[in-house]
Design an enzyme around this catalytic site. Sequence first.
Site, short mmCIF file in Angstrom:
data_model
loop_
_atom_site.label_atom_id
_atom_site.label_comp_id
_atom_site.label_asym_id
_atom_site.label_seq_id
_atom_site.Cartn_x
_atom_site.Cartn_y
_atom_site.Cartn_z
N ASP A 285 77.30 72.20 33.29
CA ASP A 285 77.75 71.85 31.99
C ASP A 285 76.53 70.74 31.55
O ASP A 285 76.26 70.49 30.46
CB ASP A 285 78.92 70.99 31.69
CG ASP A 285 80.09 72.15 31.79
OD1 ASP A 285 80.47 72.46 32.87
OD2 ASP A 285 80.46 72.69 30.67
C1 LIG Z 1 78.30 78.84 31.34
S1 LIG Z 1 79.73 77.79 31.02
C2 LIG Z 1 79.32 76.35 31.90
C3 LIG Z 1 80.50 75.67 32.05
O1 LIG Z 1 81.47 75.50 31.13
C4 LIG Z 1 82.63 75.71 31.89
O2 LIG Z 1 83.72 74.22 31.39
P1 LIG Z 1 84.66 74.76 30.09
O3 LIG Z 1 85.70 75.78 30.66
O4 LIG Z 1 85.58 73.41 30.28
O5 LIG Z 1 83.99 74.61 28.95
C5 LIG Z 1 82.53 75.24 33.12
O6 LIG Z 1 82.40 74.25 33.57
C6 LIG Z 1 81.25 76.27 33.13
O7 LIG Z 1 80.75 76.45 34.40
#
Ligand SMILES: CSC[C@H]1O[C@H](OP(=O)(O)O)[C@H](O)[C@@H]1O
Length: 417
Positions: A285
């Site tokens: 992220d």
């Molecule tokens: C390519 S997605 C990057 C990242 O986003 C996800 O978090 P969330 O589901 O809370 O938006 C997860 O950390 C992924 O690795």
Amino acid sequence: MSLEAIQFDRSHRDNISVRVLDQLLLPYTTKYVPIYTIDDGYTVINTMQVRGAPAIAIVGALAVLMEIQLLQNDGFAKTQTFYDFSSFDLIRSALSQRLDFLLSSRPTAVNLSNALCEIRALLAQSGDLAAFGNGVYDFVCRLIDEDLSNNVKMGDNGAAFLLDALQQEGFDKDFAVLTICNTGSLATSGYGTALGVVRSLWNDSLAKSQASGDGSVKKRKLNQGRAKMVRVYPLETRPYNQGARLTAYELVHDKIPATLIPDSSIAYRIATSPVPIKAAFVGADRIVRNGDTANKIGTYQLALVCKHFGIKFFVTAPKTTIDSKTETGAGIVVEERKPNEFKHVSGTLIDIQTGSPRVDDKGKPVSASVGVAPSEIDVWNPAFDITPHELIDGIVTEDGVFTKNVNGGFDLSNLFA
Ligand SMILES: CSC[C@H]1O[C@H](OP(=O)(O)O)[C@H](O)[C@@H]1O
């Protein structure tokens, strides 16, 4: 089944439309939600109907574009009170406040703030709403198209790097990989980041085994070695279960052999796996200057377990996930989610006799939440953790795989915008 997280109809420039797949209803219900305004974009991002760092940025930018389209519609202009149309300077000031609001939807993933920075620059240099709208339209189309092409490049870069490393160490057998959360088509404009590496490894495996596949996969041998990936172990990824609900759904869709495992079983799975587990690929992220990485909660301990077993641990992310302004992980704001997202588990009601979803009188699967903790208990529910760069063996990007220098540090300056 649909893996299209975002439907952006740009067939008519003056009448574009945006819908996002409501990922809270997956894997049993496929429902698209229309986006008309920045408020709609904020809501679907904040509630995690759409999630994943790249997808968040794309939906945020599309929400701005849709609001601009609405502002250019006289009917809307007459009905709303937030914008003062007496001058573009006043509209610009109101739009700037709206961008601040949109950015607050989820603070940790840097992609959204990077995209909104670009949009702010367009706002500052535009002379009127039409010019700003055209600039945002071109930016969003580029963001979507580049994200997709970069994901395939990144997937092949990560897969080839691992296969070459295995060949160099003389490993030529079947192997498995681990992954956490969802980093596939449902988190991006398509193909995915870490799950994109898995897709590229699977394409290579099909080519090497001359498997017939189902014809929908482009079989591409990515190196001359004999090692090939034959299984993926996605972690369920409590408490929001992106691994169980979303990554398992994508792997089933692509017919990639996979076994869903509990987060708490990583060490025991590595120790007992029938095929050796040779790598973990995770998303990101926010990756800061020294390589420290914010990613889904549970990533840090996955990295620690991989270190214990001598398994390669790769972070996979496009350059849009790099934060070149922050030196170390200590500077990252980690989002905390609402306690009830942890104390309750939401999903689709299942008929325990048949194992199939319960449906309402219209045949639609019924959603429900169950409590799994006393309502009085305090909880700690961070959405992410910070993996120190010392535990990361490589950062996979569209520009290649970055590894640490002899001093154990990453030099990511070539990735800084
Ligand atoms: C390519 S997605 C990057 C990242 O986003 C996800 O978090 P969330 O589901 O809370 O938006 C997860 O950390 C992924 O690795």
